[in-house]
Write a protein that holds these residues in place. Structure first.
Motif, mmCIF file in Angstrom:
data_model
loop_
_atom_site.group_PDB
_atom_site.id
_atom_site.type_symbol
_atom_site.label_atom_id
_atom_site.label_comp_id
_atom_site.label_asym_id
_atom_site.label_seq_id
_atom_site.Cartn_x
_atom_site.Cartn_y
_atom_site.Cartn_z
ATOM 1 N N GLY A 236 0.810 -1.215 0.000
ATOM 2 C CA GLY A 236 0.000 0.000 0.000
ATOM 3 C C GLY A 236 0.841 1.261 0.000
ATOM 4 O O GLY A 236 0.495 2.257 -0.641
ATOM 5 N N LEU A 533 -4.941 0.940 -6.700
ATOM 6 C CA LEU A 533 -4.618 1.633 -5.451
ATOM 7 C C LEU A 533 -3.856 2.929 -5.732
ATOM 8 O O LEU A 533 -4.075 3.948 -5.066
ATOM 9 C CB LEU A 533 -3.793 0.707 -4.548
ATOM 10 C CG LEU A 533 -3.583 1.164 -3.102
ATOM 11 C CD1 LEU A 533 -4.896 1.515 -2.426
ATOM 12 C CD2 LEU A 533 -2.852 0.074 -2.313
ATOM 13 N N ALA A 536 -6.369 5.429 -6.896
ATOM 14 C CA ALA A 536 -7.163 5.916 -5.770
ATOM 15 C C ALA A 536 -6.372 6.937 -4.948
ATOM 16 O O ALA A 536 -6.911 7.973 -4.530
ATOM 17 C CB ALA A 536 -7.582 4.744 -4.889
ATOM 18 N N ALA A 554 -4.055 5.387 4.787
ATOM 19 C CA ALA A 554 -5.164 4.687 4.140
ATOM 20 C C ALA A 554 -4.647 3.639 3.153
ATOM 21 O O ALA A 554 -5.205 2.537 3.041
ATOM 22 C CB ALA A 554 -6.072 5.689 3.432
ATOM 23 N N SER A 555 -3.582 3.973 2.439
ATOM 24 C CA SER A 555 -3.018 3.024 1.477
ATOM 25 C C SER A 555 -2.448 1.799 2.182
ATOM 26 O O SER A 555 -2.607 0.668 1.711
ATOM 27 C CB SER A 555 -1.938 3.708 0.641
ATOM 28 O OG SER A 555 -2.479 4.758 -0.138
ATOM 29 N N CYS A 556 -1.762 2.016 3.303
ATOM 30 C CA CYS A 556 -1.219 0.886 4.069
ATOM 31 C C CYS A 556 -2.340 -0.015 4.584
ATOM 32 O O CYS A 556 -2.247 -1.249 4.504
ATOM 33 C CB CYS A 556 -0.370 1.394 5.229
ATOM 34 S SG CYS A 556 1.196 2.133 4.734
ATOM 35 N N ILE A 557 -3.388 0.584 5.112
ATOM 36 C CA ILE A 557 -4.526 -0.204 5.619
ATOM 37 C C ILE A 557 -5.176 -0.984 4.479
ATOM 38 O O ILE A 557 -5.536 -2.166 4.625
ATOM 39 C CB ILE A 557 -5.550 0.724 6.303
ATOM 40 C CG1 ILE A 557 -4.942 1.324 7.581
ATOM 41 C CG2 ILE A 557 -6.836 -0.032 6.627
ATOM 42 C CD1 ILE A 557 -5.791 2.409 8.203
ATOM 43 N N THR A 558 -5.309 -0.340 3.320
ATOM 44 C CA THR A 558 -5.891 -1.022 2.161
ATOM 45 C C THR A 558 -5.031 -2.206 1.744
ATOM 46 O O THR A 558 -5.546 -3.271 1.379
ATOM 47 C CB THR A 558 -6.050 -0.045 0.985
ATOM 48 O OG1 THR A 558 -6.841 1.075 1.404
ATOM 49 C CG2 THR A 558 -6.707 -0.722 -0.202
ATOM 50 N N LEU A 561 -5.771 -5.041 4.045
ATOM 51 C CA LEU A 561 -7.084 -5.628 3.753
ATOM 52 C C LEU A 561 -7.045 -6.485 2.493
ATOM 53 O O LEU A 561 -7.652 -7.568 2.447
ATOM 54 C CB LEU A 561 -8.122 -4.508 3.598
ATOM 55 C CG LEU A 561 -8.451 -3.713 4.868
ATOM 56 C CD1 LEU A 561 -9.419 -2.577 4.556
ATOM 57 C CD2 LEU A 561 -9.041 -4.636 5.938
ATOM 58 N N LEU A 562 -6.333 -6.021 1.476
ATOM 59 C CA LEU A 562 -6.209 -6.814 0.252
ATOM 60 C C LEU A 562 -5.494 -8.132 0.526
ATOM 61 O O LEU A 562 -5.823 -9.172 -0.054
ATOM 62 C CB LEU A 562 -5.449 -6.016 -0.824
ATOM 63 C CG LEU A 562 -6.185 -4.809 -1.419
ATOM 64 C CD1 LEU A 562 -5.263 -4.027 -2.347
ATOM 65 C CD2 LEU A 562 -7.436 -5.251 -2.178
#
Length: 568
Positions: A236, A533, A536, A554-558, A561-562
């Protein structure tokens, strides 16, 4: 008049009052009368005229030094007296001291007032400056643009320690230097305020938080980098970093590409470095030469480049518009300073080479990053373009994706963006050093890379800044800067495309034909989650103006999650 407000008030009282901008230069250009040189007060052995005013009322304390420095002697120190009724016999030695400096009896000065050749004329306590530099260091997120904005807000707007014109002049010089311009700007201003010690403290504090943060993250990365959770975090992070680098291209481009000539310079620089592998230093030198000649010929395309901030002039800080005494060029002092800082920089390098040899990884780190410190002009992102390609493609210390991970670390921690060199040095020594435990070797490699990267930054400031201060307003220098900044846009664009190729595509192949030398993507290897990503993150930054740290988080969290969903 000191302001439009005062002039308007006087005009309402039937006084013919006007505002004159431009200080001493503006006064002369308007053909107003000036004080003849033979009527000025005598100067002491340091070339100063010394002035004394009362500490009350407040207008005396502010206006008197400002007026003297603006129109009479730009380097004049001002001392503040008490009222005569509160001064006793103990002030006589101080009066005699001032009389010795000036050549005539001066106004009473309080006995506890410290006056001497070494006392700073601006009156800013070193302890107060120390706290301010610590605050700047802690807030220095967001790459060079954000760090410079923080310094401008704190030093120019809040503290009013340095004038807008001097801030921009110092920034211009730092933009011309190899290395990170934000750290060098902090060193420059600290040096202006409190000499060499002030410069070391300002520049050192600027990088210290990043040294600890990057070292800690490097430990985690080296030990757990292959763990799924950590891989997902950095997946992310890479997407967000790509968007941030593209944002840097847009920001610098809006400011630098003001006319077709600058656009052409940026385009030529991009084509030269991306498609033909032209040496980065050659591009910068050629751009500087073009800008210098263009400015000397009076071409408007090469006019001085503004770097943001207020459009109107601000009231000068206590430094004044002139050159402080310790900033004035002095050849003997320059030679001493150069010798001292060359030793500080190169003794560790020579010791490493003599002890371990040039083929050892520590010798390679010392040589490469020392060379980088001398040739990487154009700011932090330009430095990254050089380091990323050399470290990943020539030395093979890190992979392109690991380089992006390191850049993500630097983006999310305080300090200069170029602190990524510590990560590169750490990983190089971690993998290749023999006879030491990997973590100890990595620590030494990271610290060595940091040392040889930043020690020259102090050298450039302490040696060159006095002469640059003497060249304030030089149009040829400003023209060279404008051309370099335009070329750097092309270099940063090259960096963003290089990052994009290694983020969005899993495979690339080299193209080496017809004089061309670049990496092309294998289109079938596109990484769809990474592409989405990145898009986004770019949408959040450009469309909704979301802050950098929020996008990174937010990118790290995404990414995590992925990973949990089994998509990556």
């Amino acid at each position: 008049m000191l302001s439009e407000g005062i002039a308007a008030w006087l005009r309402c009282s039937n006084v013919d009052a006007e505002v004159l901008e431009g200080g001493h230069v503006g006064w002369k250009e308007a053909n107003h009368p000036t004080v003849p040189a033979n009527k000025l007060p005598k100067r002491d052995r340091r070339g100063w005229t010394v002035w004394v005013t009362r500490s009350r009322p407040k207008i005396d304390r502010i206006a008197h030094p400002w007026l003297i420095r603006r129109f009479v002697d730009p380097a004049a120190p001002a001392f503040f007296s008490t009222t005569r009724s509160s001064v006793g016999a103990e002030t006589r030695p101080m009066r005699r001291k001032l009389a010795d400096l000036q050549g005539e009896v001066m106004t009473d000065v309080a006995a506890n007032q410290k006056v001497g050749a070494e006392a700073p004329a601006h009156g800013i306590p070193f302890n107060e400056a120390l706290l301010v530099w610590l605050r700047v260091a802690i807030l220095s997120f967001g790459g060079p643009a954000g760090q410079i904005a923080v310094m401008h807000r704190v030093l120019v707007e809040e503290k009013n320690w340095i004038s807008e014109s001097r801030f921009l002049h110092a920034l211009n010089y730092c933009m011309l230097l190899p290395g990170p311009e934000a750290q060098q700007l902090a060193t420059y201003i600290g040096w202006l305020l409190h000499r060499t010690v002030g410069g070391i403290v300002a520049g050192g504090l600027f990088i210290l938080p990043g040294v600890f943060a990057i070292m800690g993250l490097s430990y985690i990365y080296a030990a757990y980098g292959n763990v799924g959770f950590v891989e997902a975090l950095f997946f992310g992070l890479k997407a967000a970093v790509l968007a941030i680098v593209i944002q840097a291209v847009v920001r610098v481009g809006k400011r630098a590409l003001r006319n077709p000539v600058m656009v052409g310079l940026a385009a030529i620089a991009f084509v030269a470095i991306f498609f033909f592998g032209a040496p980065f230093p050659l591009i910068i030198v050629a751009a500087a030469l073009i800008g210098f000649v263009g400015a000397r010929l009076g071409r408007p395309e090469f006019a001085a480049l503004e770097h943001g901030g207020k459009n109107s002039a601000v009231i000068d800080s206590m430094l004044g518009e002139g050159i402080p005494e310790h900033v004035r060029p002095n050849t003997a002092r320059t030679l001493r300073v150069a010798a001292a800082w060359l030793a500080i920089w190169l003794v560790p390098v020579l010791t490493t080479l003599i002890t371990l040899g040039p083929n050892d990884v520590f010798g390679q780190i010392a040589i490469f990053f020392s060379k980088m410190a001398m040739v990487t002009f154009g700011g932090a992102y330009a430095v990254l373009a050089y380091v990323a390609q050399q470290a990943a493609e020539y030395y093979h210390w890190v992979t392109p994706r690991e380089m992006l991970d390191g850049l993500g670390m630097a983006e999310t921690t305080p300090g200069p963006l170029i602190m990524v060199v510590q990560f590169v040095g750490f990983m190089a020594a971690f993998r290749e050093a023999s006879g030491l435990s990997p973590m100890i070797a990595g620590t030494l490699g990271g610290l060595l890379a940091t040392w040889v990267t930043f020690a020259p930054c102090f050298l450039w400031i302490f040696v060159g800044a006095p002469y640059i201060e003497a060249l304030r307003g030089n149009k040829a220098l400003a023209g060279a800067l404008s051309a370099i900044t335009a070329a750097v846009v092309g270099v940063i664009l090259n960096l963003s495309i290089w990052f994009a190729l290694h983020t969005v595509f899993r495979q690339t192949f080299p193209v080496q034909e017809f004089g061309l030398s670049f990496d092309a993507p294998v289109l079938t290897s596109i990484d769809v989650p990474a592409l989405l990503l990145s898009l986004a993150a770019a949408t959040a930054i450009f469309r909704f103006n979301v802050g950098m740290l929020i996008v990174l988080a937010a990118s790290c969290i995404t990414g995590v999650l992925l990973r949990l969903m089994g998509i990556i």
